[in-house]
Structures are given as C-alpha cells and as structure tokens.
Design an enzyme around this catalytic site. Structure first.
Site, PDB file in Angstrom:
ATOM      1  N   ASP A  64      50.163  40.324  39.403  1.00 46.86           N
ATOM      2  CA  ASP A  64      50.884  40.738  38.019  1.00 46.86           C
ATOM      3  C   ASP A  64      50.081  40.377  36.793  1.00 46.86           C
ATOM      4  OD1 ASP A  64      52.844  40.743  35.899  1.00 46.86           O
ATOM      5  OD2 ASP A  64      54.381  40.534  37.459  1.00 46.86           O
ATOM      6  N   SER A 114      56.742  44.852  33.573  1.00 45.18           N
ATOM      7  CA  SER A 114      56.477  44.730  35.024  1.00 45.18           C
ATOM      8  C   SER A 114      57.611  45.321  35.835  1.00 45.18           C
ATOM      9  CB  SER A 114      56.534  43.194  35.537  1.00 45.18           C
ATOM     10  OG  SER A 114      55.427  42.488  34.593  1.00 45.18           O
ATOM     11  N   HIS A 175      62.596  38.548  40.927  1.00 41.35           N
ATOM     12  CA  HIS A 175      61.889  38.761  39.749  1.00 41.35           C
ATOM     13  C   HIS A 175      61.572  40.188  39.640  1.00 41.35           C
ATOM     14  CE1 HIS A 175      58.805  37.721  36.315  1.00 41.35           C
ATOM     15  NE2 HIS A 175      60.100  37.142  36.272  1.00 41.35           N
ATOM     16  N   GLU A 335      52.825  39.358  45.899  1.00 36.99           N
ATOM     17  CA  GLU A 335      52.679  39.225  44.574  1.00 36.99           C
ATOM     18  C   GLU A 335      51.991  37.923  43.902  1.00 36.99           C
ATOM     19  OE1 GLU A 335      54.966  39.803  40.218  1.00 36.99           O
ATOM     20  OE2 GLU A 335      56.064  39.019  42.032  1.00 36.99           O
ATOM     21  N   ASP A 340      50.364  36.717  35.362  1.00 33.41           N
ATOM     22  CA  ASP A 340      50.979  37.077  34.187  1.00 33.41           C
ATOM     23  C   ASP A 340      51.470  35.939  33.352  1.00 33.41           C
ATOM     24  OD1 ASP A 340      52.524  39.251  32.832  1.00 33.41           O
ATOM     25  OD2 ASP A 340      54.030  38.196  33.480  1.00 33.41           O
ATOM     26  N   HIS A 344      50.742  34.945  29.412  1.00 37.39           N
ATOM     27  CA  HIS A 344      51.642  34.848  28.502  1.00 37.39           C
ATOM     28  C   HIS A 344      51.727  33.468  27.614  1.00 37.39           C
ATOM     29  CE1 HIS A 344      53.741  38.883  28.925  1.00 37.39           C
ATOM     30  NE2 HIS A 344      54.143  38.569  30.170  1.00 37.39           N
ATOM     31  N   ASP A 381      50.018  45.539  37.834  1.00 38.06           N
ATOM     32  CA  ASP A 381      51.005  46.445  37.324  1.00 38.06           C
ATOM     33  C   ASP A 381      50.631  46.673  36.060  1.00 38.06           C
ATOM     34  OD1 ASP A 381      51.270  43.555  36.410  1.00 38.06           O
ATOM     35  OD2 ASP A 381      53.279  43.575  36.505  1.00 38.06           O
ATOM     36  N   HIS A 382      49.936  45.916  35.227  1.00 40.10           N
ATOM     37  CA  HIS A 382      49.467  45.959  33.783  1.00 40.10           C
ATOM     38  C   HIS A 382      48.353  45.074  33.566  1.00 40.10           C
ATOM     39  CE1 HIS A 382      51.658  42.318  33.038  1.00 40.10           C
ATOM     40  NE2 HIS A 382      52.650  42.953  33.588  1.00 40.10           N
ATOM     41  N   HIS A 457      51.442  42.053  27.052  1.00 38.59           N
ATOM     42  CA  HIS A 457      50.750  43.082  27.853  1.00 38.59           C
ATOM     43  C   HIS A 457      49.662  43.663  26.802  1.00 38.59           C
ATOM     44  CE1 HIS A 457      54.248  42.811  30.921  1.00 38.59           C
ATOM     45  NE2 HIS A 457      53.961  41.578  30.754  1.00 38.59           N
TER      46      HIS A 457
END
Length: 529
Positions: A64, A114, A175, A335, A340, A344, A381-382, A457
């Site tokens: 992620d 996500s 999640h 995952e 991620d 962040h 995912d990104h 992101h």
C-alpha cells in the site's frame, strides 16, 4: 560463463563493514559490467519459453503506497541492512521476470485512494474513491446507491471454484485494501456500525466488519488487526483491558469473534490474538484461522512487540501452510499496509522498513511455492509524493544528508523529501536546519515542501511485478483493473474459462481459443466520458 567472470562479479559485491565495496576497482573495468549484462541477457533469452501452465495458486502482494521511488529506496535500505552499499542489491520482486505499469486513477479522482484502487485490482472494475466492492455507479457515503451496484472479487471467484482463500494484512482486516475482497460498501470508513450514520443503518447498509463474516462464508485464513470492531461497545480488549480507546465499538452488541468461533467449532477453526498462539498451531489441524493481533492496525515493524505481534512474514508462512492443503489450490491476498501509513506521517524510515519486511514475506512465499503452478504478483495501489535525490554518493545511507548545502538558504537537507506533509517546519521564519535534529531517528518526519497534517498520495503509475503461469500477460501499461482478469484467466476461474477445456493445463492454455480470448481481452476499447 567462465569462472573468472563470475569472480569479477562476486568480488565486486563483497562489501566491507563501512558499507563501501572492498573492490571498487573492479567496477572501473568495463569487463565487470559487460559480464553482468551478458549474464542478464542469457537469462532473458530463457524467458522466451513462456510458462503457459494453469495456475493452481494465486498470490497477490500489495504494498500500500509502494510507488517506484519507495521500491528503489527500500532496495538500497535492504542492502545497507546487510552491510552493503545498497544500490546493487536485489529485492525479491526485482527477480520477477515480467514487469508492467498500472494506471491507478479512480473513476472520479486523478490521484486515487486505497479503496477505489482495491476495487480495481481485486474486483476487476474501476470505482470511485472511498468505495469498496461497488461500481462507479455507487456514490460515497450514500447508502441507497449500494444495492444493484455490487461487484465481486477474485477472492470470491476463487472460493466459488473450490480453492482455499486467505487475507493477510498489517492493517485492520476491515481496512480499505482487504475489505474490497469481500465487502460491498459505499464508505471505506464504515468499519463497524459505530462509524455509520443512523440513516445508513436504517436503510439496511451493513458495516464492513459484519460483511467480513457474512458475504463470503468460510474465508479460510484471516490475519491482521481490527479487534475492536468485532466486539460490543465498551467491551475491554483482551490485550489492553485498561485502555478505553481499544475497547469494542459495536453498537449492535454483537460479538463477531465469538459468533465465528461458534460456527467453526466443528470445522477445525481456530481464533488467535497473539504471536505465540499463532506459531504454536499445527497447520495440519487447522482448516480455518482467524487471527486479530491488535485493536486497530498492527504496529510498525520497527516498533513491533516481537513477543506479542507476528511479523508479516510469519503470518504469510502460517497462511500458506494452511491454504496449500487444498488440492484445488488457493488465492492469497497479502498487504503490506503500513508502508502507506509511514508515508502519510512523513516517516520515511518506518515506510521503508515496512517495505523491506514485505520483501521478506515475498521470499517466504517463494520458498513455499513453485513458479510452475503459482502465479505471484507484487504491486501497489498507488504512490506517494515521496522522493530521494540531492546527488548523494554511492553507499550514502538512504536516510542521510545530501552532500551539498542549499544554494538558496545555505542549509543542509536530507536526501529523502516529501512534496507535502507534516515535515514542513519553519524556525523563526526560515527552513529548519536538519543538522540540529536527529534525522535518522525512527519517527523523524522528513522535510516537506507544503505543510499538511498528513502527506498525500501520488498519482503516477505503479509497477506490477509478475512470475509464474501466464505472468507474461502483464506487460506494457495497463489499467489497474486488468490485474485480477489476468489472475483469473491463468487459474481458470471467474470469466473467460472457455480456454481451460476439460484437461486444463499447458495444452489447453496454448490453444487457439485461449490466444483469441487473450487478444479479445486486450483489445476492448474503453468508452470515453
């Protein structure tokens, strides 16, 4: 290849304790690079014989937020953790023979989230940001747009085909990423009924935790965090009984864990909530496993209580041992979810160590499976607005300073920087001098260009690494929702099964119908808005 050529390569990769090559002179010799390139070329030629076997097993590793800069920086970190300079190191995903790019935008967002992306790479349909397991006709937070717009995931396709299925994550099991595998929800934040508006509950929408146990009965393995969303409101947590924020959240009074235990009591079902319980299981005596190791997300790997919480690698190992007992094979979603979160928060060290741990779990899966019958894909995912630069020298610690000062404010800067985020700091109206802080500390927030409480992101394409049966179908640049279609096609599940024929396997997948089906899949022209 001559023994002397191998010596040239291996000798240059011997690294000293200071993180610098012991034989840097070898890299000055063109023969070193030529030999290495020729070895790579010969290996590439072997890939012309494509693996067209039927995929018995499917594994999707989802990092992620693991954009390409994160992959590169994690590669360097992995090498440096092993005493190398880092740049020449290989991640496990680097060894995959086929690599493509995926376009990550959501149907209503240029820079995705996500949830919408998870719907794409799990359900094969692009969707709006913030929604899971529903098409783009569903509107975020509007309960009445759910019904009729549900889309199913490859996990369900695999389960319906008789395969065992599993979900392993370092986040909450409800999640954004894992929830798209089983839930149909117009809001990714509806973890339990406590987080849902009254009108949504009155209209009949269900929270994601409840859907985990209802929508796809008997998911074989579920491992991650998210305990508090499974228990009645104010019920004390088993691990943190004196911490109110970790208590149960459910207003409906349901104890979803106990309901699962009751349902599985005659089916070799086991519930665990700590590492000791998990690792003490005999997989031969377990057909169903629910493991919830934290009230919310699991801790960062750098901060993990190694006595209480399993690593991602340990969870993957147990999951595969259980799932592979099924003679029909399995589908497993893994995952690395806290990559991620680290980004962040502007905590690059946390994010990169999470990536290295996911790489270890990929290695573990590789040891337990075969490329002859297992299609393994690693992707993200990104991305994030994370970067590293500053003309750093070879072997410079990935968390170190650039070898120069800013020619504007004459202050040093770290190689790692963010385009935005909480690391934006001004001291007396000027940029913070990073030499006055411990920028190698685990939770150091790297400097950012724009102040935000949480970094955002990124919108660029992400890499898709693939190996195993029909991995070569992942090539070039594709829409992200293409991924589960390839996996389903390789395993003869879901749509497009006409190519599998009665015997299924190599001969069937090489047939003319198979090739024409692939061509048709690749030439579908999307409509334009």
């Amino acid at each position: 290849m001559k023994a002397t050529d191998l010596l040239i390569i291996s000798s240059c990769l011997i690294i000293g304790s200071l993180g610098k090559p012991l034989f840097p002179e070898q890299e000055k010799d063109p023969k070193f690079w030529n030999v290495w390139a020729q070895r790579t070329l010969k290996h590439a030629m072997t890939l012309q014989t494509l693996n067209t076997n039927k995929a018995k097993n499917l594994i999707l590793f989802l990092g992620d937020g693991m954009g390409v800069p994160t992959v590169t920086a994690a590669r360097i970190l992995k090498g440096q953790l092993n005493g190398q300079s880092g740049e020449e190191t290989e991640l496990e995903m680097d060894k995959f023979p086929f690599v493509s790019l995926a376009k990550t935008y959501n149907t209503n967002a240029q820079v995705p989230d996500s949830a919408g992306t998870a719907t794409a790479y799990l359900c094969g349909v692009k969707a709006n940001e913030g929604t899971v397991g529903v098409s783009a006709a569903a509107v975020r937070s509007q309960c009445n747009t759910t019904k009729g717009n549900e889309v199913t995931s490859i996990l369900k396709w695999a389960k319906d085909a008789g395969k065992s299925v599993g979900i392993v994550t370092t986040t909450r099991v409800n999640h954004a990423t894992p929830s798209a595998a089983y839930a149909h929800c117009v809001d990714r934040d509806w973890y339990s009924d406590n987080e849902m508006p009254a009108e949504a509950l009155e209209a009949g929408c269900k929270d994601i935790a409840q859907q985990l146990f209802e929508n796809i009965p008997n998911i074989d393995v579920i491992l991650g965090g998210g305990r508090k969303y499974m228990f009645p409101k104010n019920m004390s947590d088993v691990e943190y009984p004196d911490t109110a924020k970790h208590s149960g959240t459910r207003k409906d009074g349901k104890n979803l864990v106990q309901e699962w235990i009751n349902k599985m009591k005659d089916k070799k079902g086991h519930y665990v909530w700590n590492k000791k319980q998990l690792l003490s299981l005999n997989p031969n005596n377990v057909d169903y496993l629910l493991g919830l190791f934290e009230p919310t997300d699991l801790p960062y790997d750098l901060e993990r209580n190694t006595e209480m919480d399993p690593s991602l690698t340990e969870m993957v190992e147990v999951a595969i041992k259980i799932l592979k007992k099924n003679p029909s094979g399995f589908y497993l979603l893994v995952e690395g979810g806290r990559i991620d979160h680290g980004h962040h928060e502007g905590k690059a060290k946390q994010a990169l160590h999470e990536t290295v741990e996911m790489d270890r779990s990929i290695r573990q899966a590789d040891l337990m499976t075969s490329t002859q019958d297992t299609l393994t894909i690693v992707t993200a995912d990104h991305s994030h607005v994370f970067s590293f630069g500053g003309y750093t020298l070879r072997g410079n610690t990935i968390f170190g300073l650039a070898p120069m000062l800013s020619d504007v404010d004459q202050k040093p800067f770290t190689s790692i920087l963010y385009g935005n985020g909480p690391g934006f700091k001004m001291i007396n109206g000027a940029r913070e001098n990073v030499s006055t802080v411990d920028f190698r500390e685990n939770n150091y927030q790297a400097q950012a260009a724009v102040p935000l409480s949480m970094e955002t992101h990124g919108g660029e394409d992400v890499a898709v690494f693939a190996k195993g049966p029909l991995a070569h179908l992942l090539h070039g640049v594709h829409e992200q929702n293409y991924i589960p279609h390839v996996m389903a096609y390789a395993a003869c599940i879901g749509q497009n099964r006409e190519h599998c024929m009665s015997g299924s396997g190599t001969a069937a997948l090489r047939s003319a119908p198979a090739l024409s089906a692939i061509a048709a899949l690749l030439t579908v022209t999307p409509f334009l808005c």
